[in-house]
Design an enzyme around this catalytic site. Sequence first.
Site, PDB file in Angstrom:
ATOM      1  N   GLU A 186       0.852  -1.210   0.000  1.00 12.50           N
ATOM      2  CA  GLU A 186       0.000   0.000   0.000  1.00 12.50           C
ATOM      3  C   GLU A 186       0.877   1.244   0.000  1.00 12.50           C
ATOM      4  O   GLU A 186       1.994   1.223   0.516  1.00 12.50           O
ATOM      5  CB  GLU A 186      -0.912  -0.069   1.242  1.00 12.50           C
ATOM      6  CG  GLU A 186      -1.836   1.103   1.478  1.00 12.50           C
ATOM      7  CD  GLU A 186      -2.891   1.304   0.411  1.00 12.50           C
ATOM      8  OE1 GLU A 186      -2.513   1.459  -0.772  1.00 12.50           O
ATOM      9  OE2 GLU A 186      -4.085   1.340   0.742  1.00 12.50           O
ATOM     10  N   ASP A 187       0.365   2.324  -0.592  1.00 12.15           N
ATOM     11  CA  ASP A 187       1.139   3.570  -0.595  1.00 12.15           C
ATOM     12  C   ASP A 187       1.125   4.243   0.773  1.00 12.15           C
ATOM     13  O   ASP A 187       2.158   4.436   1.393  1.00 12.15           O
ATOM     14  CB  ASP A 187       0.649   4.523  -1.706  1.00 12.15           C
ATOM     15  CG  ASP A 187      -0.849   4.817  -1.664  1.00 12.15           C
ATOM     16  OD1 ASP A 187      -1.553   4.229  -0.819  1.00 12.15           O
ATOM     17  OD2 ASP A 187      -1.318   5.628  -2.470  1.00 12.15           O
ATOM     18  N   ASP A 198      -3.577   5.915   6.196  1.00 14.47           N
ATOM     19  CA  ASP A 198      -3.988   7.176   6.818  1.00 14.47           C
ATOM     20  C   ASP A 198      -5.002   6.836   7.915  1.00 14.47           C
ATOM     21  O   ASP A 198      -4.607   6.505   9.031  1.00 14.47           O
ATOM     22  CB  ASP A 198      -4.565   8.063   5.702  1.00 14.47           C
ATOM     23  CG  ASP A 198      -4.862   9.474   6.134  1.00 14.47           C
ATOM     24  OD1 ASP A 198      -4.339   9.904   7.180  1.00 14.47           O
ATOM     25  OD2 ASP A 198      -5.619  10.176   5.444  1.00 14.47           O
ATOM     26  N   ARG A 202       2.121  12.277  -9.456  1.00 15.91           N
ATOM     27  CA  ARG A 202       2.552  10.901  -9.178  1.00 15.91           C
ATOM     28  C   ARG A 202       3.975  10.643  -9.656  1.00 15.91           C
ATOM     29  O   ARG A 202       4.669   9.787  -9.111  1.00 15.91           O
ATOM     30  CB  ARG A 202       1.620   9.889  -9.873  1.00 15.91           C
ATOM     31  CG  ARG A 202       0.227   9.802  -9.279  1.00 15.91           C
ATOM     32  CD  ARG A 202      -0.462   8.544  -9.806  1.00 15.91           C
ATOM     33  NE  ARG A 202      -1.907   8.543  -9.619  1.00 15.91           N
ATOM     34  CZ  ARG A 202      -2.526   8.144  -8.515  1.00 15.91           C
ATOM     35  NH1 ARG A 202      -1.843   7.739  -7.474  1.00 15.91           N
ATOM     36  NH2 ARG A 202      -3.846   8.142  -8.442  1.00 15.91           N
ATOM     37  N   PHE A 239      -0.261  16.491   3.962  1.00 16.45           N
ATOM     38  CA  PHE A 239      -0.654  15.948   2.661  1.00 16.45           C
ATOM     39  C   PHE A 239       0.553  15.931   1.739  1.00 16.45           C
ATOM     40  O   PHE A 239       1.136  16.960   1.424  1.00 16.45           O
ATOM     41  CB  PHE A 239      -1.829  16.698   2.027  1.00 16.45           C
ATOM     42  CG  PHE A 239      -2.463  15.857   0.962  1.00 16.45           C
ATOM     43  CD1 PHE A 239      -3.420  14.910   1.299  1.00 16.45           C
ATOM     44  CD2 PHE A 239      -2.037  15.940  -0.363  1.00 16.45           C
ATOM     45  CE1 PHE A 239      -3.966  14.073   0.332  1.00 16.45           C
ATOM     46  CE2 PHE A 239      -2.575  15.094  -1.340  1.00 16.45           C
ATOM     47  CZ  PHE A 239      -3.542  14.169  -0.986  1.00 16.45           C
TER      48      PHE A 239
END
Length: 181
Positions: free
Chosen positions: A100-101, A104, A166, A153
């Site tokens: 997973e990136d 959160d 990206r 963020f």
Amino acid sequence: MTPHPDIVYVLFTEAEIAKAVCDMGKRLRNYYADKNPVVVCTLKGAVTFFADLVRAMDCPVQFDFLQASSYHDGTTSGGCVQIKKDLETDIAGRHVILVEDIIDTGNTIACVKQVLLARNPASVRTVCLVDKPDRRTADIQSDDTCFCIPDAFIVGYGLDYAQRYRNLPYIGVLKESVYAK
Ligand code: IMP
Ligand code: MG
């Protein structure tokens, strides 16, 4: 290199990312050397991380890809994500590494892990590039993490804001003015 004008500052450079991903790859290789794991890339954010991680593992692996719908767009109910693109592999009896990136709130990864566990794999471990534990609401932890950060963020190295940024080779904090517009 001057960072993109929408970036406040670079949080992790290309070299820092390469080192952290390479170290994780070595840890995974030690554990999975004789297990031929199915390494699952969660689309789209984890693509860059996944591509570097599997090359750092240096042991037999199988690739597969999964895309969960984002609950941030308000299209899902009950707080659980849906699978937009499913695996092609039958993971029953297999060792699975879920890549997973960002974790959160943890909602996405908790839901995806639940879906995969229902298919009776031999094991499922989740690994992530960035963990933001301050915002966690789901009862889930990453089994291995490259970077742990306070709430901010960030974009780059696969991570986006509205499908942009990206392909930045570093991870940077996005200017608030970009998403406050
Ligand atoms: P969670 O379900 O709240 O854990 O959200 C995880 C997903 O939200 C990640 O896979 C990302 O797609 C997205 N996300 C959360 N924080 C960030 C960020 O700082 N930058 C880019 N995407 C993020
Ligand atoms: Mg994502």
